[in-house]
Design a protein around this motif. Structure first.
Motif, mmCIF file in Angstrom:
data_model
loop_
_atom_site.group_PDB
_atom_site.id
_atom_site.type_symbol
_atom_site.label_atom_id
_atom_site.label_comp_id
_atom_site.label_asym_id
_atom_site.label_seq_id
_atom_site.Cartn_x
_atom_site.Cartn_y
_atom_site.Cartn_z
ATOM 1 N N HIS A 1 1.019 -0.888 0.068
ATOM 2 C CA HIS A 1 0.168 -0.042 -0.172
ATOM 3 C C HIS A 1 1.096 1.144 0.394
ATOM 4 O O HIS A 1 1.808 1.336 1.107
ATOM 5 C CB HIS A 1 -1.238 -0.009 1.064
ATOM 6 N N VAL A 2 0.735 1.910 -0.747
ATOM 7 C CA VAL A 2 1.419 3.491 -0.995
ATOM 8 C C VAL A 2 1.187 3.957 -0.703
ATOM 9 O O VAL A 2 0.093 4.646 -1.389
ATOM 10 C CB VAL A 2 2.143 3.365 -2.846
ATOM 11 N N ASP A 3 1.430 5.239 0.205
ATOM 12 C CA ASP A 3 0.677 6.137 1.323
ATOM 13 C C ASP A 3 1.914 7.186 1.304
ATOM 14 O O ASP A 3 2.310 7.913 2.506
ATOM 15 C CB ASP A 3 0.110 5.337 2.565
ATOM 16 N N GLN A 4 3.654 7.142 0.535
ATOM 17 C CA GLN A 4 3.923 8.006 0.986
ATOM 18 C C GLN A 4 4.884 8.088 -0.702
ATOM 19 O O GLN A 4 5.398 7.019 -0.752
ATOM 20 C CB GLN A 4 5.153 7.735 2.609
ATOM 21 N N PHE A 5 5.585 9.042 -0.483
ATOM 22 C CA PHE A 5 6.768 9.722 -1.532
ATOM 23 C C PHE A 5 7.725 10.315 -0.625
ATOM 24 O O PHE A 5 7.580 10.855 -0.213
ATOM 25 C CB PHE A 5 5.989 10.033 -2.531
ATOM 26 N N MET A 6 8.666 9.826 -1.420
ATOM 27 C CA MET A 6 10.055 10.797 -1.026
ATOM 28 C C MET A 6 11.042 11.570 -1.603
ATOM 29 O O MET A 6 10.675 10.503 -2.877
ATOM 30 C CB MET A 6 11.117 9.657 -0.109
ATOM 31 N N LEU A 7 11.703 12.029 -1.637
ATOM 32 C CA LEU A 7 12.780 12.809 -1.712
ATOM 33 C C LEU A 7 13.783 12.163 -1.903
ATOM 34 O O LEU A 7 14.425 12.174 -0.763
ATOM 35 C CB LEU A 7 12.480 14.068 -2.420
ATOM 36 N N VAL A 8 15.303 11.731 -2.852
ATOM 37 C CA VAL A 8 16.488 10.897 -2.268
ATOM 38 C C VAL A 8 16.878 11.433 -3.160
ATOM 39 O O VAL A 8 17.199 11.472 -4.289
ATOM 40 C CB VAL A 8 16.071 9.641 -2.698
ATOM 41 N N CYS A 9 19.048 12.030 -2.269
ATOM 42 C CA CYS A 9 19.562 12.134 -2.851
ATOM 43 C C CYS A 9 21.000 10.844 -3.221
ATOM 44 O O CYS A 9 21.016 10.692 -1.989
ATOM 45 C CB CYS A 9 19.956 13.541 -2.213
ATOM 46 N N SER A 10 20.769 10.746 -3.935
ATOM 47 C CA SER A 10 22.099 9.696 -4.197
ATOM 48 C C SER A 10 23.579 9.833 -4.309
ATOM 49 O O SER A 10 23.477 10.632 -5.340
ATOM 50 C CB SER A 10 21.435 8.726 -5.633
ATOM 51 N N HIS A 11 24.484 9.804 -3.600
ATOM 52 C CA HIS A 11 25.862 9.939 -4.025
ATOM 53 C C HIS A 11 26.451 8.667 -4.426
ATOM 54 O O HIS A 11 26.804 7.686 -4.318
ATOM 55 C CB HIS A 11 26.473 9.663 -2.776
ATOM 56 N N VAL A 12 26.291 9.162 -5.804
ATOM 57 C CA VAL A 12 26.542 8.055 -7.480
ATOM 58 C C VAL A 12 27.360 7.426 -7.535
ATOM 59 O O VAL A 12 28.623 8.307 -7.194
ATOM 60 C CB VAL A 12 26.653 9.019 -8.954
ATOM 61 N N GLY A 13 28.226 6.487 -7.061
ATOM 62 C CA GLY A 13 28.256 5.626 -7.263
ATOM 63 C C GLY A 13 29.456 5.145 -5.119
ATOM 64 O O GLY A 13 30.163 4.674 -5.460
ATOM 65 N N ARG A 14 29.205 6.308 -4.691
ATOM 66 C CA ARG A 14 28.981 5.148 -3.094
ATOM 67 C C ARG A 14 28.605 4.576 -2.510
ATOM 68 O O ARG A 14 28.229 5.113 -1.609
ATOM 69 C CB ARG A 14 29.175 7.020 -2.536
ATOM 70 N N THR A 15 27.465 4.178 -3.327
ATOM 71 C CA THR A 15 26.010 3.165 -2.584
ATOM 72 C C THR A 15 25.482 4.168 -1.597
ATOM 73 O O THR A 15 26.122 3.249 -0.323
ATOM 74 C CB THR A 15 26.744 1.824 -2.255
ATOM 75 N N HIS A 16 25.123 5.252 -1.114
ATOM 76 C CA HIS A 16 25.158 5.481 -0.547
ATOM 77 C C HIS A 16 23.693 6.758 -1.069
ATOM 78 O O HIS A 16 23.699 7.427 -1.944
ATOM 79 C CB HIS A 16 25.728 6.935 0.369
#
Length: 184
Positions: A151-166
């Motif tokens: 059940h999808v009840d939220q969405f988020m903003l994510v910052c990927s540190h590309v190549g750092r698996t973070h």
């Protein structure tokens, strides 16, 4: 100074994340078919709704603009079922076998909010709802699977540190029509 190949890039994206239980179940499924390929980390599993270009410097101003865009989204919660395995020439992913109108409406609102905030989508990117399981070079195949639902009840903003698996979760918004969010 870091060379270009070791320099961290920052990629911002709006996403849906499965619950920890569903993420673990999905990872177990991926393990059974990955043939040794490195799977997506359980806490990184997501469905991308919209994605920015990459930034060399941490994009504080863009983050603020995207947080304003996310706050303006008013959408209904919905159920998402990923019941189709799609293996292409570079990845394996779960996809919904049928259109999900409320998912598509949410995604369109997010893109409109980004545009209104002056942030463009990554050039060449288009929305094709999926949750990547792992990367590989293999033969193309599409087949039904029992699937994974939540059940999808939220969405988020994510910052990927590309190549750092973070992945850094910057904000989460509830899908209740209110446009309210909480910071992490």
């Amino acid at each position: 100074m870091e060379s270009r190949s070791t320099q961290t890039l920052f990629r911002l994206f709006f996403a849906l994340k499965p619950s920890p239980l569903i993420a673990r179940q999905t990872d177990h499924f991926a393990e059974t078919i990955a043939q040794g390929a490195r799977r997506i980390a359980v806490d990184h599993q997501h469905v991308t709704l919209a994605i920015s270009s990459d930034y060399v410097d941490y994009p504080y101003a863009v983050i603020k603009a995207l947080m304003r865009a996310g706050t303006g989204v008013m959408a209904e919660p919905f159920d998402l079922r990923l019941d189709q395995l799609s293996i292409g020439n570079r990845s394996a992913a779960l996809r919904p076998s049928h259109a999900v109108p409320l998912l598509n409406a949410l995604q369109r609102q997010i893109v409109a909010g980004m545009k209104g905030a002056g942030v463009m989508l990554r050039p060449g990117w288009s929305f094709s709802p999926h949750q990547t399981l792992f990367y590989l070079n293999g033969r193309s195949e599409v087949r039904p699977v029992d699937g994974f639902s939540w059940h999808v009840d939220q969405f988020m903003l994510v910052c990927s540190h590309v190549g750092r698996t973070h992945h850094e979760t910057l904000a989460t918004w509830g899908l209740n029509g209110s446009g309210q969010y909480s910071l992490f």
